[in-house]
Design a protein around this motif. Structure first.
Motif, short mmCIF file in Angstrom:
data_model
loop_
_atom_site.label_atom_id
_atom_site.label_comp_id
_atom_site.label_asym_id
_atom_site.label_seq_id
_atom_site.Cartn_x
_atom_site.Cartn_y
_atom_site.Cartn_z
N SER A 114 0.84 -1.19 0.00
CA SER A 114 0.00 0.00 0.00
C SER A 114 0.88 1.25 0.00
N LEU A 115 0.27 2.38 -0.28
CA LEU A 115 1.03 3.63 -0.28
C LEU A 115 1.58 3.93 1.10
N ARG A 158 -4.42 5.92 -7.96
CA ARG A 158 -3.78 5.19 -6.87
C ARG A 158 -2.58 4.39 -7.36
N LYS A 159 -2.70 3.74 -8.51
CA LYS A 159 -1.59 2.95 -9.03
C LYS A 159 -0.39 3.85 -9.35
N ARG A 192 0.39 6.74 -7.95
CA ARG A 192 1.01 7.23 -6.71
C ARG A 192 1.88 6.17 -6.05
N ARG A 193 1.42 4.94 -6.10
CA ARG A 193 2.23 3.86 -5.52
C ARG A 193 3.53 3.66 -6.31
#
Length: 248
Positions: free
Chosen positions: A45-46, A78-79, A81-82
């Motif tokens: 997770s981030l 989200r992808k 940022r990770r």
């Protein structure tokens, strides 16, 4: 140690070629070549990646990585940022799913069993991921549920009569509720896993076999810790397990 050496060692140790999995196992994102600090966690997770970067990790090793079957392809939101967190900090991402569940020593099922004082005497399920054992003396469902709660620091959801005596205990970590009927066929008196689904209640009531759901995350914290500790001992790298709590 060298990142490529680490990748080859892990792939061989976990025998990734044996598994038809829902995601790629092994190195998922390439980072710096030199690895001196490895952070382990359940899910990439981030929040986990940010904590790993703050610690100064060269590589992260998780059970739940990226690029799952049927996952959308665009690298956005989200992808993005990770992945950006990995690229900005030059951290490699290693992820092992079914191979880490299966391993007889550092695997999730082996490690959960060890913490509960259970040593599997056989496997069950279509791919043999489930573990089962016969106790030397029977215990009640209430006793076993209390042991699970104390070990995992998580009260499990319980289906069954608390006074039921148990001799055959079956378990499989994570989202393995679909193994319940296979556990019943293997002779289990109780089945422990991470998650529960709507049909589970009816199966438990109609079979008379107890069912415990103790949390997907909670049941899968131990394999990756054991693997990280093993790498630290064998290759003299620093290891830190980072637990990002998840109630599921």
């Amino acid at each position: 140690m060298d990142r490529i050496e680490l990748e080859l060692y892990l792939n061989d140790m976990l025998d990734i070629g044996r598994f038809k999995d829902y995601c790629p196992n092994g190195l998922q994102v390439e980072g710096r070549r030199r690895v001196d600090k490895i952070a382990t966690g359940v899910t990439a997770s981030l929040a986990f990646l940010e904590a790993a970067a703050q610690w100064g990790a060269d590589a992260v090793l998780v059970h739940h990585g990226y690029f799952w079957r049927n996952e959308t392809s665009p690298i956005t939101g989200r992808k993005y940022r990770r992945l950006k967190q990995l690229f900005d900090n030059e951290m490699s991402l290693f992820a092992y799913h079914l191979p880490l569940d299966d391993h007889p020593e550092v695997g999730n099922n082996a490690q959960l069993g060890a913490r509960l004082g259970l040593i599997g005497d056989s496997r069950f399920g279509p791919d043999g991921l489930g573990w089962i054992t016969t106790l030397p003396m029977p215990i009640t469902l209430a006793h076993f549920a209390a042991q699970v709660e104390q070990t995992l620091a998580r009260a499990p959801m319980i289906l069954g009569d608390l006074d039921t005596e148990l001799r055959r205990i079956a378990w499989c970590t994570g989202g393995a509720q679909n193994y319940f009927e296979a556990a019943i066929d293997a002779g289990a008196d109780v089945y422990l896993t991470g998650e529960i689904s709507e049909p589970t209640t009816h199966i438990a009531l109609e079979s008379g076999v107890a069912f415990l759901a103790a949390g997907h995350h909670a049941t899968e914290r131990y394999g990756v810790q054991a693997l990280g500790a093993h790498l630290s001992e064998r290759f003299d790298v620093e290891h830190l397990f980072i637990d990002i709590d998840n109630p599921v």
